[in-house]
Write an enzyme that holds these catalytic residues in place. Structure first.
Site, PDB file in Angstrom:
ATOM      1  N   GLY A  24      -9.452  -4.689   1.766  1.00 47.99           N
ATOM      2  CA  GLY A  24      -8.564  -4.769   2.922  1.00 47.99           C
ATOM      3  C   GLY A  24      -8.807  -3.647   3.922  1.00 47.99           C
ATOM      4  O   GLY A  24      -9.915  -3.111   4.039  1.00 47.99           O
ATOM      5  N   ASP A  25      -7.749  -3.282   4.629  1.00 54.52           N
ATOM      6  CA  ASP A  25      -7.852  -2.297   5.712  1.00 54.52           C
ATOM      7  C   ASP A  25      -8.018  -0.863   5.228  1.00 54.52           C
ATOM      8  O   ASP A  25      -8.533   0.000   5.954  1.00 54.52           O
ATOM      9  CB  ASP A  25      -6.577  -2.349   6.562  1.00 54.52           C
ATOM     10  CG  ASP A  25      -5.334  -2.077   5.720  1.00 54.52           C
ATOM     11  OD1 ASP A  25      -5.057  -2.884   4.802  1.00 54.52           O
ATOM     12  OD2 ASP A  25      -4.647  -1.058   5.939  1.00 54.52           O
ATOM     13  N   THR A  78       0.363  -0.036   6.345  1.00 53.27           N
ATOM     14  CA  THR A  78       0.547  -0.903   5.182  1.00 53.27           C
ATOM     15  C   THR A  78       0.811  -2.304   5.706  1.00 53.27           C
ATOM     16  O   THR A  78       1.300  -2.480   6.816  1.00 53.27           O
ATOM     17  CB  THR A  78       1.724  -0.425   4.310  1.00 53.27           C
ATOM     18  OG1 THR A  78       2.003  -1.426   3.326  1.00 53.27           O
ATOM     19  CG2 THR A  78       2.988  -0.182   5.114  1.00 53.27           C
ATOM     20  N   GLY A  79       0.496  -3.309   4.886  1.00 50.94           N
ATOM     21  CA  GLY A  79       0.727  -4.676   5.322  1.00 50.94           C
ATOM     22  C   GLY A  79      -0.508  -5.518   5.106  1.00 50.94           C
ATOM     23  O   GLY A  79      -1.359  -5.199   4.272  1.00 50.94           O
ATOM     24  N   GLY A  84      -3.892  -6.574   5.239  1.00 48.39           N
ATOM     25  CA  GLY A  84      -5.090  -5.824   5.583  1.00 48.39           C
ATOM     26  C   GLY A  84      -5.997  -6.514   6.574  1.00 48.39           C
ATOM     27  O   GLY A  84      -6.552  -5.875   7.483  1.00 48.39           O
ATOM     28  N   THR A 112       0.856  -1.188   0.000  1.00 48.32           N
ATOM     29  CA  THR A 112       0.000   0.000   0.000  1.00 48.32           C
ATOM     30  C   THR A 112       0.895   1.241   0.000  1.00 48.32           C
ATOM     31  O   THR A 112       2.049   1.168   0.421  1.00 48.32           O
ATOM     32  CB  THR A 112      -0.845  -0.023   1.290  1.00 48.32           C
ATOM     33  OG1 THR A 112      -1.606  -1.197   1.287  1.00 48.32           O
ATOM     34  CG2 THR A 112      -1.737   1.184   1.423  1.00 48.32           C
TER      35      THR A 112
HETATM   36  N1  GLY Z   1      -2.905  -3.186   3.309  1.00 50.28           N
HETATM   37  C1  GLY Z   1      -3.491  -3.313   2.046  1.00 50.28           C
HETATM   38  C2  GLY Z   1      -4.406  -4.419   1.910  1.00 50.28           C
HETATM   39  O1  GLY Z   1      -4.336  -5.385   2.643  1.00 50.28           O
HETATM   40  O2  GLY Z   1      -5.255  -4.364   1.051  1.00 50.28           O
END
Ligand code: GLY
Length: 328
Positions: A229-230, A249-250, A252, A199
């Site tokens: 995601g998140d 980031t990571g 989600g 991300t």
């Molecule tokens: N952190 C981005 C996702 O998992 O979509």
């Protein structure tokens, strides 16, 4: 009136003087450090926007747009291609710490800068618009049709394809129907082969001491149609308030479960310096699930990640991982 440095520090500590504008940008958990040649200009653009009188929100958006337009990052142009080999669905969000305003899009397709569509959502009575509704909303707001496919995300998808199905392209249909995760039998662990999700995000403090955060992604490396995601989940991927801003980031799914952005913001609100808040968030997260984050507080900045792209391993010296840049 020019305030001399010792007095400025006292006034800053007493909260009577806003610290100078600042921007912190990340290029995603798992982005190599060498890709700071992308995050540095993004942070510089965000700072230039702030110094030109732009709000914290203007600055955060400007920083993320630079990364969305850089095809090496998994956001906007260059966003991940999903398992069918064609679809690109993107999530983006922004939050204004001064007003509490929030806007997000999820699974949006065929726009150049999803984060700018998220900004338009902030002006509506809604927080989040998804899927075809998001794409149609973008068109209504004047965003033209745009294909984010490029050489960089095609190459990334080819690597994914190779991992999933060996060398035979005819097997892709079978893989779409098959629960390949449960049967993963490569020598490389699934998590390592897929890599983190890249991300991009930007947090800012403007000249008035207000904060904002913005974020954008093409989702995890291997992603089903409609997966979100998140990034657009309130309090998960980003958070901004009167005491600072955070962008994550990571993975989600785990970032959502741990509500990482809001939890980290709460540390800023308790008065922790941004780097200490980032380090604590990373220490509290499962150590073998990728997480990176950047944060800005009233007079501090910070960032880090628990995954090293260079070592292809989880690490605890967080601050020297991931491409992330500070401009102030
Ligand atoms: N952190 C981005 C996702 O998992 O979509």
């Amino acid at each position: 009136m020019r305030i001399r440095p010792p007095f400025a520090i006292l006034l800053l500590a007493a909260g009577l003087l806003a610290a100078p504008p600042a921007a912190v940008v990340h290029g995603g958990a798992g982005s190599p450090r060498a890709r700071m040649d992308g995050t540095d200009p993004a942070a510089a653009k965000a700072l230039a926007t702030l110094k030109a009188g732009g709000s914290a929100l203007d600055g955060a958006l400007a920083g993320v747009v630079v990364l969305e337009d850089d095809p090496r990052f998994n956001a906007g142009t260059g966003a991940n291609i999903r398992l069918d080999g064609r679809t690109i669905q993107m999530d983006a969000a922004c939050m204004d710490g001064a007003t509490g305003g929030y806007g997000a899009v999820a699974a949006i397709e065929r726009v150049r800068n999803p984060v700018l569509v998220a900004r338009k959502v902030m002006d509506t009575p809604h927080l989040l618009i998804v899927g075809e509704g998001a794409t149609r909303f973008a068109r209504a707001m004047g965003f033209p049709d745009y294909d984010p496919t490029c050489a960089e995300n095609k190459a990334r998808f080819q690597r994914v394809q190779a991992i999933l199905k060996g060398s035979d392209p005819r097997q892709i249909e079978a893989w779409k129907r098959y629960d390949w995760k449960k049967a993963w039998n490569f020598p490389t662990p699934l998590k390592e082969a897929l890599g983190p999700s890249d991300t991009v995000g930007c947090v800012t403090r403007d000249a008035k001491g207000n904060f904002a955060a913005a974020i954008s992604t093409g989702g995890t490396t291997i992603t089903f149609y409609g997966r979100v995601g998140d990034v657009p989940m309130f309090g998960a991927g980003i958070y901004a308030g009167p005491k600072g801003a955070v962008a994550c980031t990571g993975n989600g799914e785990d970032i959502i479960k741990h509500l990482v952005a809001k939890t980290t913001y709460d540390l800023l609100a308790r008065g922790l310096p941004a780097q200490e808040a980032v380090d604590r968030a990373l220490r509290a997260f499962p150590p073998t699930i990728d997480l990176g984050l950047v944060a800005v507080g009233p007079s501090t900045t910070g960032g880090g990640c628990n995954y090293s792209a260079e070592k292809k391993a989880f690490v605890t010296d967080y601050r020297r991982q991931m491409a992330w840049s500070v401009a102030q």
